[in-house]
Scaffold this motif. Sequence first.
Motif, PDB file in Angstrom:
ATOM      1  N   LEU A 244      11.048  25.176   9.686  1.00 49.56           N
ATOM      2  CA  LEU A 244      11.296  24.663   8.329  1.00 49.56           C
ATOM      3  C   LEU A 244      11.017  23.170   8.256  1.00 49.56           C
ATOM      4  O   LEU A 244      10.366  22.688   7.323  1.00 49.56           O
ATOM      5  N   GLY A 245      11.501  22.413   9.255  1.00 48.33           N
ATOM      6  CA  GLY A 245      11.273  20.972   9.265  1.00 48.33           C
ATOM      7  C   GLY A 245       9.798  20.625   9.346  1.00 48.33           C
ATOM      8  O   GLY A 245       9.337  19.680   8.695  1.00 48.33           O
ATOM      9  N   GLY A 246       9.030  21.388  10.123  1.00 49.75           N
ATOM     10  CA  GLY A 246       7.593  21.135  10.240  1.00 49.75           C
ATOM     11  C   GLY A 246       6.872  21.319   8.917  1.00 49.75           C
ATOM     12  O   GLY A 246       6.080  20.458   8.504  1.00 49.75           O
ATOM     13  N   PHE A 247       7.143  22.425   8.249  1.00 51.21           N
ATOM     14  CA  PHE A 247       6.467  22.670   6.971  1.00 51.21           C
ATOM     15  C   PHE A 247       6.965  21.711   5.889  1.00 51.21           C
ATOM     16  O   PHE A 247       6.177  21.285   5.034  1.00 51.21           O
ATOM     17  N   LEU A 248       8.242  21.361   5.927  1.00 49.29           N
ATOM     18  CA  LEU A 248       8.759  20.400   4.948  1.00 49.29           C
ATOM     19  C   LEU A 248       8.117  19.036   5.145  1.00 49.29           C
ATOM     20  O   LEU A 248       7.713  18.378   4.174  1.00 49.29           O
ATOM     21  N   LEU A 249       7.987  18.612   6.397  1.00 51.41           N
ATOM     22  CA  LEU A 249       7.362  17.319   6.668  1.00 51.41           C
ATOM     23  C   LEU A 249       5.906  17.316   6.232  1.00 51.41           C
ATOM     24  O   LEU A 249       5.417  16.335   5.657  1.00 51.41           O
ATOM     25  N   GLY A 250       5.190  18.414   6.489  1.00 52.11           N
ATOM     26  CA  GLY A 250       3.797  18.515   6.053  1.00 52.11           C
ATOM     27  C   GLY A 250       3.674  18.428   4.541  1.00 52.11           C
ATOM     28  O   GLY A 250       2.778  17.748   4.017  1.00 52.11           O
ATOM     29  N   ALA A 251       4.583  19.099   3.828  1.00 51.48           N
ATOM     30  CA  ALA A 251       4.539  19.077   2.361  1.00 51.48           C
ATOM     31  C   ALA A 251       4.833  17.681   1.824  1.00 51.48           C
ATOM     32  O   ALA A 251       4.145  17.195   0.906  1.00 51.48           O
ATOM     33  N   VAL A 252       5.842  17.002   2.391  1.00 49.00           N
ATOM     34  CA  VAL A 252       6.185  15.655   1.928  1.00 49.00           C
ATOM     35  C   VAL A 252       5.048  14.680   2.217  1.00 49.00           C
ATOM     36  O   VAL A 252       4.714  13.825   1.382  1.00 49.00           O
ATOM     37  N   GLU A 253       4.433  14.814   3.393  1.00 52.33           N
ATOM     38  CA  GLU A 253       3.352  13.901   3.762  1.00 52.33           C
ATOM     39  C   GLU A 253       2.169  14.029   2.810  1.00 52.33           C
ATOM     40  O   GLU A 253       1.620  13.022   2.344  1.00 52.33           O
ATOM     41  N   VAL A 254       1.771  15.255   2.502  1.00 48.61           N
ATOM     42  CA  VAL A 254       0.651  15.460   1.583  1.00 48.61           C
ATOM     43  C   VAL A 254       1.029  14.996   0.178  1.00 48.61           C
ATOM     44  O   VAL A 254       0.214  14.389  -0.533  1.00 48.61           O
ATOM     45  N   ALA A 255       2.267  15.257  -0.237  1.00 49.37           N
ATOM     46  CA  ALA A 255       2.708  14.822  -1.566  1.00 49.37           C
ATOM     47  C   ALA A 255       2.623  13.309  -1.694  1.00 49.37           C
ATOM     48  O   ALA A 255       2.193  12.785  -2.733  1.00 49.37           O
ATOM     49  N   MET A 256       3.019  12.591  -0.647  1.00 56.27           N
ATOM     50  CA  MET A 256       2.949  11.131  -0.692  1.00 56.27           C
ATOM     51  C   MET A 256       1.497  10.646  -0.725  1.00 56.27           C
ATOM     52  O   MET A 256       1.170   9.678  -1.418  1.00 56.27           O
ATOM     53  N   LEU A 257       0.628  11.309   0.019  1.00 53.83           N
ATOM     54  CA  LEU A 257      -0.785  10.934   0.005  1.00 53.83           C
ATOM     55  C   LEU A 257      -1.381  11.092  -1.392  1.00 53.83           C
ATOM     56  O   LEU A 257      -2.232  10.302  -1.815  1.00 53.83           O
ATOM     57  N   VAL A 258      -0.920  12.117  -2.121  1.00 50.00           N
ATOM     58  CA  VAL A 258      -1.455  12.389  -3.463  1.00 50.00           C
ATOM     59  C   VAL A 258      -0.837  11.457  -4.503  1.00 50.00           C
ATOM     60  O   VAL A 258      -1.525  10.932  -5.383  1.00 50.00           O
ATOM     61  N   MET A 259       0.465  11.216  -4.392  1.00 54.12           N
ATOM     62  CA  MET A 259       1.183  10.513  -5.447  1.00 54.12           C
ATOM     63  C   MET A 259       1.109   8.999  -5.344  1.00 54.12           C
ATOM     64  O   MET A 259       1.141   8.301  -6.367  1.00 54.12           O
ATOM     65  N   LEU A 260       1.003   8.477  -4.123  1.00 51.58           N
ATOM     66  CA  LEU A 260       1.015   7.023  -3.984  1.00 51.58           C
ATOM     67  C   LEU A 260      -0.300   6.422  -4.463  1.00 51.58           C
ATOM     68  O   LEU A 260      -1.374   6.986  -4.222  1.00 51.58           O
ATOM     69  N   PRO A 261      -0.267   5.279  -5.121  1.00 47.43           N
ATOM     70  CA  PRO A 261      -1.517   4.612  -5.513  1.00 47.43           C
ATOM     71  C   PRO A 261      -2.268   4.117  -4.284  1.00 47.43           C
ATOM     72  O   PRO A 261      -1.702   3.970  -3.202  1.00 47.43           O
ATOM     73  N   GLN A 262      -3.549   3.876  -4.459  1.00 50.20           N
ATOM     74  CA  GLN A 262      -4.394   3.487  -3.343  1.00 50.20           C
ATOM     75  C   GLN A 262      -3.898   2.200  -2.666  1.00 50.20           C
ATOM     76  O   GLN A 262      -4.014   2.038  -1.456  1.00 50.20           O
ATOM     77  N   SER A 263      -3.317   1.302  -3.439  1.00 46.83           N
ATOM     78  CA  SER A 263      -2.842   0.038  -2.880  1.00 46.83           C
ATOM     79  C   SER A 263      -1.685   0.236  -1.904  1.00 46.83           C
ATOM     80  O   SER A 263      -1.408  -0.627  -1.064  1.00 46.83           O
ATOM     81  N   LEU A 264      -0.991   1.380  -2.007  1.00 46.18           N
ATOM     82  CA  LEU A 264       0.140   1.667  -1.120  1.00 46.18           C
ATOM     83  C   LEU A 264      -0.203   2.751  -0.099  1.00 46.18           C
ATOM     84  O   LEU A 264       0.687   3.286   0.560  1.00 46.18           O
ATOM     85  N   GLY A 265      -1.481   3.060   0.032  1.00 44.78           N
ATOM     86  CA  GLY A 265      -1.900   4.135   0.932  1.00 44.78           C
ATOM     87  C   GLY A 265      -1.483   3.901   2.374  1.00 44.78           C
ATOM     88  O   GLY A 265      -1.176   4.835   3.110  1.00 44.78           O
ATOM     89  N   GLY A 266      -1.441   2.646   2.803  1.00 43.58           N
ATOM     90  CA  GLY A 266      -1.071   2.345   4.176  1.00 43.58           C
ATOM     91  C   GLY A 266       0.414   2.487   4.447  1.00 43.58           C
ATOM     92  O   GLY A 266       0.842   2.371   5.611  1.00 43.58           O
ATOM     93  N   MET A 267       1.200   2.712   3.401  1.00 44.15           N
ATOM     94  CA  MET A 267       2.650   2.834   3.558  1.00 44.15           C
ATOM     95  C   MET A 267       3.116   4.277   3.424  1.00 44.15           C
ATOM     96  O   MET A 267       4.305   4.547   3.197  1.00 44.15           O
ATOM     97  N   THR A 268       2.203   5.217   3.590  1.00 46.67           N
ATOM     98  CA  THR A 268       2.552   6.625   3.419  1.00 46.67           C
ATOM     99  C   THR A 268       3.689   7.039   4.343  1.00 46.67           C
ATOM    100  O   THR A 268       4.679   7.646   3.914  1.00 46.67           O
ATOM    101  N   ASP A 269       3.562   6.701   5.627  1.00 46.93           N
ATOM    102  CA  ASP A 269       4.600   7.098   6.589  1.00 46.93           C
ATOM    103  C   ASP A 269       5.949   6.477   6.244  1.00 46.93           C
ATOM    104  O   ASP A 269       6.991   7.103   6.441  1.00 46.93           O
ATOM    105  N   ALA A 270       5.941   5.242   5.733  1.00 43.18           N
ATOM    106  CA  ALA A 270       7.196   4.593   5.367  1.00 43.18           C
ATOM    107  C   ALA A 270       7.909   5.372   4.266  1.00 43.18           C
ATOM    108  O   ALA A 270       9.133   5.587   4.326  1.00 43.18           O
TER     109      ALA A 270
END
Length: 298
Positions: A244-270
């Motif tokens: 569950l944690g693996g799939f949840l982390l994958g979903a959150v990571e992709v969601a952040m990549l999609v939702m964050l503006p390009q200027s904040l792309g380097g802060m995805t992991d944060a």
Amino acid sequence: MDYVAQQAMNALSFGAEYALLALGLAIVFSIMELVNFAHGEIIAVGGYTMVAMAALALSNPLIVIGAAVLAAVAGSMLLERVAFRPVRYADPTTGLLTAFGVSIVLQNLFLLLVSPRPIAVTSLYFLDWPVDLGAIRVSSLQLFEALTTAVVIVALMLFLRRTVLGLAMRAASLDFEMVRLSGIRANRVFAMAFAISGLLAGIACVFIMARRGSVDPHLGFDPVLKAFVACVVGGFGSLPGAVLGGFLLGAVEVAMLVMLPQSLGGMTDAFVFGIIAMVLIWRPDGILSPPVEKGDKI
């Protein structure tokens, strides 16, 4: 809708990779209470085995994949025998420091004896080709990864619930001393846990190498770090929690990549780890951790 479906496939692919690695960490922790941070170097062992196969002119993809997975299993079992068995009954902190030490030693061996630079591996490109699913186009690698992870999870569940050794491992996760008193050899249980962990790392290595196309001494560090986070989120030692944690982390990571503006792309992991921190505030012991007493972790 096509874009949403594409991103959903990306989340499924990342989640499957993290779930495989988190399972490898969780199955060792559930029995030995050891966080095996050398798990990432087992992935690198599989990658360098692929390089060795190419150097020997053995380019058949099935041989390369089989050799990489077998090398990961053998490497994991060797670490258990040489590094972790001597500290099996020591304080958990000793095991944690041993795992860190083994990880650092192996990384430096790869740097000194192989190469500090990435080495290309081209024998797995056949896994990555476009597939049309209705109106969307996805990578075959994403489908292979999701399907393989599903098969592995089902096979592992059957092994743990239908075989004598699997039942012994489940019992050991609850009361290891009682398992020893019942006549089951401790070495066999621990060796099997590390063998399964190595198998999962080897399978994950195949997909990581097919996606990256190269191996370097630090290949497994980031994936295993995120797998560790997935284990914590799901409930460390719980195999369903690791998935569950693996799939949840994958979903959150992709969601952040999609939702964050390009200027904040380097802060995805944060942002990802910030969301994970809020989840842990809600469930400090993990989402699927037993609320009161220690339950059946496997």
